[in-house]
Structures are given as C-alpha cells and as structure tokens.
Scaffold this motif. Structure first.
Motif, PDB file in Angstrom:
ATOM      1  N   ASN A 106     -92.312  10.055  82.172  1.00 26.59           N
ATOM      2  CA  ASN A 106     -93.225  11.193  82.339  1.00 26.59           C
ATOM      3  C   ASN A 106     -93.886  11.561  81.013  1.00 26.59           C
ATOM      4  OD1 ASN A 106     -92.561  11.378  85.067  1.00 26.59           O
ATOM      5  ND2 ASN A 106     -90.917  12.847  84.699  1.00 26.59           N
ATOM      6  N   ASP A 107     -93.080  11.563  79.950  1.00 27.23           N
ATOM      7  CA  ASP A 107     -93.639  11.842  78.630  1.00 27.23           C
ATOM      8  C   ASP A 107     -94.643  10.759  78.232  1.00 27.23           C
ATOM      9  OD1 ASP A 107     -92.095  14.096  78.457  1.00 27.23           O
ATOM     10  OD2 ASP A 107     -90.517  13.155  77.247  1.00 27.23           O
ATOM     11  N   LEU A 110     -98.016  11.357  80.038  1.00 28.00           N
ATOM     12  CA  LEU A 110     -98.788  12.438  79.432  1.00 28.00           C
ATOM     13  C   LEU A 110     -99.326  12.025  78.065  1.00 28.00           C
ATOM     14  CD1 LEU A 110     -96.531  15.477  80.377  1.00 28.00           C
ATOM     15  CD2 LEU A 110     -98.824  14.982  81.256  1.00 28.00           C
ATOM     16  N   GLN A 114    -103.294  11.822  76.849  1.00 28.57           N
ATOM     17  CA  GLN A 114    -103.788  12.475  75.643  1.00 28.57           C
ATOM     18  C   GLN A 114    -104.486  11.490  74.712  1.00 28.57           C
ATOM     19  OE1 GLN A 114    -103.592  16.025  74.659  1.00 28.57           O
ATOM     20  NE2 GLN A 114    -105.221  15.000  73.541  1.00 28.57           N
ATOM     21  N   GLU A 124    -102.662  19.752  77.066  1.00 29.54           N
ATOM     22  CA  GLU A 124    -101.375  20.428  76.905  1.00 29.54           C
ATOM     23  C   GLU A 124    -100.906  21.087  78.198  1.00 29.54           C
ATOM     24  OE1 GLU A 124    -101.639  23.143  73.702  1.00 29.54           O
ATOM     25  OE2 GLU A 124    -101.773  21.593  72.145  1.00 29.54           O
ATOM     26  N   TRP A 126    -101.464  20.039  81.235  1.00 29.36           N
ATOM     27  CA  TRP A 126    -101.344  19.100  82.343  1.00 29.36           C
ATOM     28  C   TRP A 126     -99.872  18.881  82.697  1.00 29.36           C
ATOM     29  CZ3 TRP A 126    -104.976  14.518  83.452  1.00 29.36           C
ATOM     30  CH2 TRP A 126    -106.306  14.966  83.439  1.00 29.36           C
ATOM     31  N   ARG A 127     -99.630  18.667  83.997  1.00 29.90           N
ATOM     32  CA  ARG A 127     -98.319  18.269  84.482  1.00 29.90           C
ATOM     33  C   ARG A 127     -98.348  16.769  84.789  1.00 29.90           C
ATOM     34  NH1 ARG A 127     -98.082  21.848  89.644  1.00 29.90           N
ATOM     35  NH2 ARG A 127    -100.143  20.845  89.728  1.00 29.90           N
ATOM     36  N   VAL A 128     -97.174  16.213  84.999  1.00 25.51           N
ATOM     37  CA  VAL A 128     -97.107  14.783  85.324  1.00 25.51           C
ATOM     38  C   VAL A 128     -97.896  14.498  86.593  1.00 25.51           C
ATOM     39  CG1 VAL A 128     -95.570  12.898  85.986  1.00 25.51           C
ATOM     40  CG2 VAL A 128     -94.884  14.477  84.179  1.00 25.51           C
ATOM     41  N   THR A 131    -101.466  13.500  86.221  1.00 26.16           N
ATOM     42  CA  THR A 131    -101.810  12.176  85.687  1.00 26.16           C
ATOM     43  C   THR A 131    -102.015  11.143  86.795  1.00 26.16           C
ATOM     44  OG1 THR A 131     -99.510  11.408  85.479  1.00 26.16           O
ATOM     45  CG2 THR A 131    -100.437  12.676  83.638  1.00 26.16           C
TER      46      THR A 131
END
Length: 216
Positions: A106-107, A110, A114, A124, A126-128, A131
């Motif tokens: 997930n990281d 994101l 970015q 900043e 946004w949630r998973v 994406t």
C-alpha cells in the motif's frame, strides 16, 4: 543484477546511441516493446515457458509469438495522462527501482502515485483505494506495461492469469548464448590452440562447423 538493471543494460547494449539514463525513464510499455523487439531480432519470435496451476500444481507449458503481442498491444509514446484534473507520468523502470525498499504494498502504491504526479503537487490526502482507478487509467494508456496471459489448466480446468516477465525471458536467452559461446571458445582453443579473440571473430556458422570437427 536486479531484473530492472538487466533490462536497462540489455537495451543500452542494443541501442548504444541511447543513454542508459534515458532508457530508465522510458514508460514501462515502451521498455517492454523494445525488449520484445530485441528478442525477435536476436533469438526469434517464440517465447517458451511454463507455469504452475495455483489449484492443483499441474505444470503448464506455453509458447507465445512475440510478434502477436506487439501487434495486439501497441504502447503509447506520450508518457503522460490526465486524471482527476491532474497530470501524471506513466511509470518507468526508475520509478519501480525507487520502490524496492518499500515493504508495504500500500505504501508502495502511494509512493508510486506521488512519484508520477506533476512536480509541485501532492497526494498526501489520497487513500490506497484512490490509487486503483488511477492504475486502471495508466494500464489503458500503456497496455504493454504489463503483459499478461491466460491459462486453463488441462488437469483441473482452473482459469488463471499471469504476468510475463519479459526481462527474464530475454536474459535467459542471453545467459544460455553466453554459456554456449564460452564452451565453444574452450573446446576450439583446446583443439586448435587459437586465442579467444580469434575464435570469437569467426561467424556463428564457422564456429559450429569447428565444433562438429572437435566432436568428430
């Protein structure tokens, strides 16, 4: 070497007029197209491999014509898309390399968003989940970025889909060719006392003829 580095190095070798740094910044679809074209010219169009059924562990062999993949999934060359009133780059080898230290998928998702966002902006908030539609839009804009094939298990009839690693396909061929050349140099040098340079200066056909005489 990491597969990403292998892909860039291979394309830099076949296209010395292009800097490695530029190849690392190609959209993944453009890179994959170049890898397929290199395979076709150097080793032929057939990609042969195997997979394992996720349900019954049956081994499934496959053969794909790289020319068909190229004709069916042409990649765009613009490298950018608009999404939710923002402009994003299509992911590149450099982007994927930068994510290798991310342990959480997930990281990583994101972080990729970015990196691909236009300079000066941020995701900043946004949630998973945000994406996923962006990923779909990128996939539509660059269909060759991920080459997937469908399987039907001959034993249990399970349907599955897997991604083809084009770098590994091409690298396996290069590695096999290199080992064969090394063996030819050793065998011919042992039989005739020629140097490595003299042997490698021979055409592949002449080396094959000398190998036949060595084994005779």
């Amino acid at each position: 070497m990491h597969p990403l580095d292998r892909g860039v190095m291979t394309l830099a070798a076949v296209a010395p007029e292009v800097a490695s740094a530029d190849i690392a910044d190609w959209p993944l679809g453009r890179r994959n197209q170049a890898l397929l074209e290199t395979h076709i010219v150097t080793f032929g169009p057939q990609l042969q491999g195997w997979s394992v059924c996720s349900e019954c562990d049956e081994k499934m062999e496959f053969e794909i014509d790289a020319r068909v993949l190229l004709s069916e999934q042409q990649s765009v060359r613009t490298g950018r898309i608009s999404f939710r009133d923002r402009v994003f780059r299509l992911p590149t080898s450099r982007d994927l390399a930068a994510l290798q230290t991310e342990d959480d998928p997930n990281d990583a998702a994101l972080a990729l968003v970015q990196r691909c966002l236009s300079e000066g902006e941020s995701v900043e908030q946004w949630r998973v989940e945000d994406t996923e539609p962006l990923g779909e839009a990128m996939a539509q804009a660059d269909p060759m970025a991920e080459v997937r094939i469908s399987f039907v298990c001959p034993k249990c009839e399970n349907h599955s889909e897997e991604t083809i690693d084009l770098v590994n396909f091409l690298w396996s061929e290069i590695e096999a060719r290199a080992k064969r050349a090394l063996w030819e140099v050793h065998a011919i040098a042992s039989a005739y006392g020629w140097s490595e340079g003299e042997i490698l200066s021979l055409s592949a056909t002449r080396r094959a003829n000398y190998m036949e005489m060595v084994h005779a």
